[in-house]
Design an enzyme around this catalytic site. Structure first.
Site, mmCIF file in Angstrom:
data_model
loop_
_atom_site.group_PDB
_atom_site.id
_atom_site.type_symbol
_atom_site.label_atom_id
_atom_site.label_comp_id
_atom_site.label_asym_id
_atom_site.label_seq_id
_atom_site.Cartn_x
_atom_site.Cartn_y
_atom_site.Cartn_z
ATOM 1 N N SER A 180 0.839 -1.200 0.000
ATOM 2 C CA SER A 180 0.000 0.000 0.000
ATOM 3 C C SER A 180 0.872 1.246 0.000
ATOM 4 O O SER A 180 0.363 2.348 -0.097
ATOM 5 C CB SER A 180 -0.922 0.002 1.226
ATOM 6 O OG SER A 180 -0.169 -0.133 2.400
ATOM 7 N N HIS B 280 -3.907 -4.367 -5.038
ATOM 8 C CA HIS B 280 -4.079 -3.832 -3.686
ATOM 9 C C HIS B 280 -5.492 -4.091 -3.151
ATOM 10 O O HIS B 280 -6.470 -3.524 -3.653
ATOM 11 C CB HIS B 280 -3.782 -2.323 -3.712
ATOM 12 C CG HIS B 280 -3.844 -1.681 -2.377
ATOM 13 N ND1 HIS B 280 -4.315 -0.409 -2.181
ATOM 14 C CD2 HIS B 280 -3.485 -2.123 -1.141
ATOM 15 C CE1 HIS B 280 -4.253 -0.103 -0.898
ATOM 16 N NE2 HIS B 280 -3.748 -1.133 -0.248
#
Ligand code: 3HC
Length: 281
Positions: free
Chosen positions: A116, A137
């Site tokens: 992230s 993600h």
């Protein structure tokens, strides 16, 4: 695609492993920490039983669980179609992992990272073939949050991005494409500013943790306020993401406030340590 190799058995890695096995994939969940793997497997079992009780599974929980194998080495990544790395947010750790994986995996396997906070291009820089590298993600809690951001690094091929998109649909999630490698991608870039503003209001004594959360829940209709959400995600994860964005942009408004750094130093990481902005039993 039939098999998925997941590196890292923390909250995100174990959640992704569960999701993929629910979607019918053969899953290999790898970690060099045996204790973490044991905990992750138990958590997945608990979660599948819970979903089964609520009739939310298409198969029985036991069958889904048998598709997850736990691994201590990269050896069995040799026949995988896609890798999703969800290890610690540390560039060297990720470089070491992908050096091994590039060596072991088939040349057509997709190499993905759930980072992230670290630029995709930087992680891919040590690869001989960065065209097959992509950001994938997920959001916490993985079983609930519909979104997956697919991030193209500088060298990621259109084919890799397209196959990753199809994979995301196949596990029942909704992809969005992040066309260039921008720190924080979309969600963390926008939501991270809300975290910083909330922390600054708290530091200035404008309102309490509880009232800021209540204001955002009731005023905006969000399921959680910023402090509840930071506790869920993990304050260390939030701090890493903020530092990643600050390091790339060098804009002072992205710099994390002292309270966040001090809480991380004190081990108050949120739900996972039992104490963050709130206390958890
Ligand atoms: N598997 C199965 N069941 C589970 C479970 C799991 N892993 N975890 C909890 N449950 C069960 C609970 O036991 C409970 O069951 P019960 O009703 O029988 O007691 C039920 O699910 C409901 O649990 P909660 O009360 O915790 O769930 P809520 O309905 O309150 O929803 C939430 C919780 C989904 C977290 C909701 O508050 C929400 O959507 N919050 C926002 C989350 C968010 O924004 N996430 C993104 C964060 S950013 C990010 O991840 C990016 C990263 O890079 C930082």
């Amino acid at each position: 695609m039939k098999t998925v190799f997941i590196v890292g058995s923390g909250i995100m890695g174990s959640g992704i492993a569960q999701l993929c096995s629910q979607a019918g994939y053969e899953v290999r969940l790898m970690d060099n920490d045996q204790k973490m793997l044991g905990k992750a497997f138990k958590k997945i079992e608990w979660s599948l039983n819970k979903l089964e009780e609520k009739s939310l599974l298409k198969e029985n929980a036991g069958d889904i669980l048998t598709r997850i194998k736990i691994e201590n080495t990269f050896e069995n990544a040799s026949d995988t179609d896609i890798v999703i790395e969800a290890a610690f947010e540390n560039l060297k750790t990720k470089h070491d992992i992908f050096k091994e994986l590039e060596h072991v995996c088939r040349p057509d396997a997709i190499l993905g990272t759930n980072t992230s906070s670290i630029p995709i291009t930087e992680i891919a820089s040590i690869l001989k073939n960065p065209q097959r590298f992509v950001g994938i993600h997920f959001f916490n809690p993985v079983h609930k949050m519909k979104l997956v951001e697919i991030i193209k690094g500088f060298a990621t091929s259109d084919d890799t991005a397209q196959k990753t998109k199809e994979f995301v649909f196949s596990i029942g999630k909704e992809p969005v494409m992040v066309n260039c490698d921008s720190a924080g991608f979309i969600v963390n870039r926008i939501n991270g500013m809300a975290f910083l503003e909330a922390l600054q209001l708290l530091e200035k004594g404008v309102a309490s943790v509880e009232d800021i959360d209540k204001a955002i829940r009731l005023g905006l209709g969000n399921p959680m306020g910023p402090f509840e959400l930071m506790d869920l995600v993990g304050l260390d994860v939030v701090l890493n993401a903020r530092m990643g964005i600050y390091n790339e942009t060098r804009q002072p408004n992205h710099f994390p406030p002292g309270i966040l750094k001090n809480m991380v130093k004190a081990g108050c990481l949120g739900r996972k340590t039992g104490k963050g902005f709130y206390e958890y039993k």
